[in-house]
Design a protein around this motif. Structure first.
Motif, PDB file in Angstrom:
ATOM      1  N   VAL A 212       0.837  -1.202   0.000  1.00  0.00           N
ATOM      2  CA  VAL A 212       0.000   0.000   0.000  1.00  0.00           C
ATOM      3  C   VAL A 212       0.871   1.251   0.000  1.00  0.00           C
ATOM      4  CG1 VAL A 212      -1.621   1.360   1.367  1.00  0.00           C
ATOM      5  CG2 VAL A 212      -2.009  -1.092   1.056  1.00  0.00           C
ATOM      6  N   VAL A 213       1.894   1.273   0.866  1.00  0.00           N
ATOM      7  CA  VAL A 213       2.782   2.430   0.920  1.00  0.00           C
ATOM      8  C   VAL A 213       3.531   2.593  -0.397  1.00  0.00           C
ATOM      9  CG1 VAL A 213       4.788   3.445   2.068  1.00  0.00           C
ATOM     10  CG2 VAL A 213       3.040   2.288   3.414  1.00  0.00           C
ATOM     11  N   ALA A 214       3.997   1.477  -0.963  1.00  0.00           N
ATOM     12  CA  ALA A 214       4.807   1.545  -2.183  1.00  0.00           C
ATOM     13  C   ALA A 214       3.987   1.955  -3.398  1.00  0.00           C
ATOM     14  CB  ALA A 214       5.481   0.201  -2.433  1.00  0.00           C
ATOM     15  N   LEU A 215       2.835   1.317  -3.592  1.00  0.00           N
ATOM     16  CA  LEU A 215       2.071   1.501  -4.830  1.00  0.00           C
ATOM     17  C   LEU A 215       1.061   2.632  -4.767  1.00  0.00           C
ATOM     18  CD1 LEU A 215       1.437  -2.247  -5.747  1.00  0.00           C
ATOM     19  CD2 LEU A 215       3.292  -0.738  -6.485  1.00  0.00           C
ATOM     20  N   ARG A 216       0.743   3.077  -3.567  1.00  0.00           N
ATOM     21  CA  ARG A 216      -0.216   4.186  -3.464  1.00  0.00           C
ATOM     22  C   ARG A 216       0.474   5.451  -2.969  1.00  0.00           C
ATOM     23  NH1 ARG A 216      -4.544   3.895   1.181  1.00  0.00           N
ATOM     24  NH2 ARG A 216      -2.698   4.671   2.290  1.00  0.00           N
ATOM     25  N   ASP A 217       0.949   5.433  -1.739  1.00  0.00           N
ATOM     26  CA  ASP A 217       1.466   6.659  -1.127  1.00  0.00           C
ATOM     27  C   ASP A 217       2.717   7.181  -1.826  1.00  0.00           C
ATOM     28  OD1 ASP A 217      -0.584   6.202   0.635  1.00  0.00           O
ATOM     29  OD2 ASP A 217       0.686   5.312   2.165  1.00  0.00           O
ATOM     30  N   LEU A 218       3.752   6.361  -1.898  1.00  0.00           N
ATOM     31  CA  LEU A 218       5.015   6.843  -2.457  1.00  0.00           C
ATOM     32  C   LEU A 218       4.920   7.086  -3.953  1.00  0.00           C
ATOM     33  CD1 LEU A 218       7.730   4.807  -0.522  1.00  0.00           C
ATOM     34  CD2 LEU A 218       6.768   7.049  -0.023  1.00  0.00           C
ATOM     35  N   GLU A 219       4.145   6.267  -4.655  1.00  0.00           N
ATOM     36  CA  GLU A 219       4.009   6.466  -6.103  1.00  0.00           C
ATOM     37  C   GLU A 219       3.347   7.809  -6.405  1.00  0.00           C
ATOM     38  OE1 GLU A 219       4.899   5.567  -9.863  1.00  0.00           O
ATOM     39  OE2 GLU A 219       5.409   4.344  -8.119  1.00  0.00           O
ATOM     40  N   GLN A 220       2.311   8.157  -5.652  1.00  0.00           N
ATOM     41  CA  GLN A 220       1.666   9.456  -5.844  1.00  0.00           C
ATOM     42  C   GLN A 220       2.611  10.601  -5.488  1.00  0.00           C
ATOM     43  OE1 GLN A 220      -1.900   9.326  -3.514  1.00  0.00           O
ATOM     44  NE2 GLN A 220      -2.897   7.783  -4.796  1.00  0.00           N
ATOM     45  N   LEU A 221       3.372  10.436  -4.414  1.00  0.00           N
ATOM     46  CA  LEU A 221       4.301  11.485  -3.999  1.00  0.00           C
ATOM     47  C   LEU A 221       5.425  11.672  -5.015  1.00  0.00           C
ATOM     48  CD1 LEU A 221       4.454  10.634  -0.203  1.00  0.00           C
ATOM     49  CD2 LEU A 221       3.681  12.809  -1.173  1.00  0.00           C
ATOM     50  N   ARG A 222       5.882  10.595  -5.627  1.00  0.00           N
ATOM     51  CA  ARG A 222       6.914  10.727  -6.661  1.00  0.00           C
ATOM     52  C   ARG A 222       6.422  11.590  -7.815  1.00  0.00           C
ATOM     53  NH1 ARG A 222       7.515   4.921  -5.806  1.00  0.00           N
ATOM     54  NH2 ARG A 222       9.350   4.552  -4.500  1.00  0.00           N
ATOM     55  N   GLY A 223       5.177  11.345  -8.225  1.00  0.00           N
ATOM     56  CA  GLY A 223       4.629  12.144  -9.314  1.00  0.00           C
ATOM     57  C   GLY A 223       4.522  13.619  -8.944  1.00  0.00           C
ATOM     58  N   GLU A 224       4.116  13.905  -7.719  1.00  0.00           N
ATOM     59  CA  GLU A 224       3.982  15.301  -7.298  1.00  0.00           C
ATOM     60  C   GLU A 224       5.340  15.980  -7.189  1.00  0.00           C
ATOM     61  OE1 GLU A 224       1.290  16.196  -4.163  1.00  0.00           O
ATOM     62  OE2 GLU A 224       0.032  14.448  -4.543  1.00  0.00           O
ATOM     63  N   LEU A 225       6.351  15.249  -6.698  1.00  0.00           N
ATOM     64  CA  LEU A 225       7.686  15.828  -6.625  1.00  0.00           C
ATOM     65  C   LEU A 225       8.247  16.095  -8.017  1.00  0.00           C
ATOM     66  CD1 LEU A 225       7.459  15.082  -3.599  1.00  0.00           C
ATOM     67  CD2 LEU A 225       9.876  14.438  -3.696  1.00  0.00           C
ATOM     68  N   ASP A 226       7.926  15.231  -8.972  1.00  0.00           N
ATOM     69  CA  ASP A 226       8.363  15.460 -10.348  1.00  0.00           C
ATOM     70  C   ASP A 226       7.735  16.740 -10.898  1.00  0.00           C
ATOM     71  OD1 ASP A 226       9.958  13.241 -10.416  1.00  0.00           O
ATOM     72  OD2 ASP A 226       8.465  11.947 -11.394  1.00  0.00           O
ATOM     73  N   ARG A 227       6.431  16.907 -10.640  1.00  0.00           N
ATOM     74  CA  ARG A 227       5.748  18.098 -11.159  1.00  0.00           C
ATOM     75  C   ARG A 227       6.274  19.376 -10.516  1.00  0.00           C
ATOM     76  NH1 ARG A 227       1.456  14.427 -11.019  1.00  0.00           N
ATOM     77  NH2 ARG A 227       0.795  15.077  -8.942  1.00  0.00           N
ATOM     78  N   LEU A 228       6.731  19.272  -9.254  1.00  0.00           N
ATOM     79  CA  LEU A 228       7.268  20.443  -8.567  1.00  0.00           C
ATOM     80  C   LEU A 228       8.729  20.720  -8.920  1.00  0.00           C
ATOM     81  CD1 LEU A 228       5.740  19.856  -5.018  1.00  0.00           C
ATOM     82  CD2 LEU A 228       5.108  21.667  -6.627  1.00  0.00           C
ATOM     83  N   GLY A 229       9.354  19.795  -9.674  1.00  0.00           N
ATOM     84  CA  GLY A 229      10.752  19.980 -10.026  1.00  0.00           C
ATOM     85  C   GLY A 229      11.691  19.717  -8.876  1.00  0.00           C
ATOM     86  N   ALA A 230      11.332  18.764  -7.993  1.00  0.00           N
ATOM     87  CA  ALA A 230      12.178  18.461  -6.841  1.00  0.00           C
ATOM     88  C   ALA A 230      13.468  17.782  -7.293  1.00  0.00           C
ATOM     89  CB  ALA A 230      11.431  17.549  -5.872  1.00  0.00           C
ATOM     90  N   PRO A 231      14.568  17.961  -6.539  1.00  0.00           N
ATOM     91  CA  PRO A 231      15.808  17.250  -6.861  1.00  0.00           C
ATOM     92  C   PRO A 231      15.597  15.736  -6.868  1.00  0.00           C
ATOM     93  CG  PRO A 231      16.229  18.988  -5.261  1.00  0.00           C
ATOM     94  CD  PRO A 231      14.740  18.886  -5.396  1.00  0.00           C
ATOM     95  N   TRP A 232      16.526  15.035  -7.526  1.00  0.00           N
ATOM     96  CA  TRP A 232      16.407  13.584  -7.673  1.00  0.00           C
ATOM     97  C   TRP A 232      16.421  12.882  -6.328  1.00  0.00           C
ATOM     98  CZ3 TRP A 232      19.514   9.586  -6.053  1.00  0.00           C
ATOM     99  CH2 TRP A 232      19.219   8.320  -6.572  1.00  0.00           C
ATOM    100  N   THR A 233      15.619  11.838  -6.241  1.00  0.00           N
ATOM    101  CA  THR A 233      15.643  10.934  -5.083  1.00  0.00           C
ATOM    102  C   THR A 233      15.562   9.496  -5.611  1.00  0.00           C
ATOM    103  OG1 THR A 233      13.222  11.070  -4.867  1.00  0.00           O
ATOM    104  CG2 THR A 233      14.543  12.571  -3.500  1.00  0.00           C
ATOM    105  N   PRO A 234      15.990   8.513  -4.824  1.00  0.00           N
ATOM    106  CA  PRO A 234      15.905   7.104  -5.276  1.00  0.00           C
ATOM    107  C   PRO A 234      14.495   6.721  -5.660  1.00  0.00           C
ATOM    108  CG  PRO A 234      17.254   7.268  -3.302  1.00  0.00           C
ATOM    109  CD  PRO A 234      16.653   8.626  -3.512  1.00  0.00           C
ATOM    110  N   GLY A 235      14.354   6.066  -6.791  1.00  0.00           N
ATOM    111  CA  GLY A 235      13.050   5.648  -7.266  1.00  0.00           C
ATOM    112  C   GLY A 235      12.381   6.626  -8.219  1.00  0.00           C
ATOM    113  N   ARG A 236      12.981   7.827  -8.390  1.00  0.00           N
ATOM    114  CA  ARG A 236      12.425   8.823  -9.307  1.00  0.00           C
ATOM    115  C   ARG A 236      13.419   9.077 -10.439  1.00  0.00           C
ATOM    116  NH1 ARG A 236      12.702  13.455  -6.731  1.00  0.00           N
ATOM    117  NH2 ARG A 236      11.667  14.534  -8.435  1.00  0.00           N
TER     118      ARG A 236
END
Length: 236
Positions: A212-236
Motif C-alpha cells: 500500500v505504501v509503495a504503490l499508493r502513497d510513495l508512487e503518488q508522492l513521486r509524481g507530485e515531486l516530479d511536477r514540482l521539479g524536486a531534486p532527484w531521489t531514489p526511485g524517481r
C-alpha cells in the motif's frame, strides 16, 4: 538442492555438502563475495533419501559437465530417545520455516528500501519551491507507517535495550522456531508450529501494508515531486 563452488588450485581438492539447503538471506548491497563457497552457510536440513551429485567445470562463461552424475544415499544415524516426527515431516517443516525466513528477509529489505526513498523525499522537500505543508505531512505519514512495519518485522531496539515488554516481532518468533529445530531431527513441538503460524499471519499483513505504501502513497508522492521539479531521489 545445493550448488557448491570449489577451489581451483592445483592438486586434489575436497568439497563437502553439509546436508543442508542453501541459506535464504536477502541480497545485500554491501555484502562481500567469497572467493568460493565452502558450504558453511546453513539452510534447511535435507531429509534422508537418495540424492545425486555431478561435477562441472566453469571457464569464463562456458560450463562443461565432468564425469556425469553419481547417486548416493543419505541415512539417519539412528533413532532418538523419544519418538518424534518422521524425517520427511521434519524436512518439510524446515522448508516451511525457510520459506517464512525468506519472506521475512525480503520484507525487511523492502521496508528499508522504501524508507530510504521516503526519507530522501522528506530531505529534498526543503529545497523544493512550491512544496506545500500537506505534502510534508503525507511524506512523514509514509515514514511513520514504514517505521511501524519495520518494528513489526525486527522489533524496537530502544524498547529491547530497556528490556521492556511489547509486541513480539516476526524476527523473534522465527528465531525461536529456528533455534528449536535447526540442530534437531526430532521434529517441531506444538509451540514451534504455533509460532510459525503466527509469524506467517503477521508477514501476510506486513506485505500488504508495504505494498500500500509503495504503490499508493510513495508512487503518488513521486509524481507530485516530479511536477514540482524536486531534486532527484531514489526511485524517481
Amino acid at each position: 538442492v545445493r550448488t557448491l563452488e570449489g577451489p581451483t588450485k592445483a592438486g586434489f581438492q575436497r568439497v563437502a555438502w553439509n546436508l543442508r539447503y542453501p541459506p535464504v538471506d536477502a541480497w545485500q548491497r554491501d555484502a562481500q563475495e567469497e572467493e568460493w563457497d565452502d558450504g558453511s552457510e546453513d539452510g534447511a536440513l535435507a531429509a534422508p533419501g537418495t540424492y545425486s551429485v555431478s561435477l562441472a567445470l566453469r571457464v569464463g562463461d562456458e560450463v562443461t559437465d565432468v564425469g556425469g552424475s553419481r547417486a548416493f544415499e543419505v541415512r539417519p544415524l539412528g533413532g532418538g530417545a523419544l519418538e518424534g516426527a518422521t524425517p520427511a515431516e521434519v524436512a518439510a517443516f524446515q522448508r516451511s520455516l525457510a520459506a517464512a525466513q525468506r519472506e521475512h528477509a525480503s520484507c525487511v529489505a523492502r521496508a528499508a528500501e522504501l524508507l530510504e526513498s521516503a526519507r530522501a523525499m522528506e530531505s529534498v522537500l526543503e529545497r523544493t519551491p512550491g512544496a506545500t505543508p500537506a505534502i510534508h505531512t503525507r511524506v512523514r505519514g509514509a515514514i511513520r507507517q514504514l517505521r511501524a512495519q519495520k518494528r513489526r518485522l525486527s522489533g524496537d531496539p530502544v524498547r529491547e535495550q530497556a528490556n521492556e515488554p511489547g509486541p513480539v516481532p516476526v524476527a523473534s518468533r522465527l528465531g525461536f522456531v529456528d533455534l528449536g529445530v535447526r540442530l534437531s531431527t526430532y521434529g517441531p513441538a506444538a509451540s514451534h508450529l504455533q509460532a510459525l503460524e503466527v509469524a506467517n499471519a503477521d508477514l501476510a499483513e506486513i506485505k500488504v501494508a508495504l505494498q500500500v505504501v509503495a504503490l499508493r502513497d510513495l508512487e503518488q508522492l513521486r509524481g507530485e515531486l516530479d511536477r514540482l521539479g524536486a531534486p532527484w531521489t531514489p526511485g524517481r
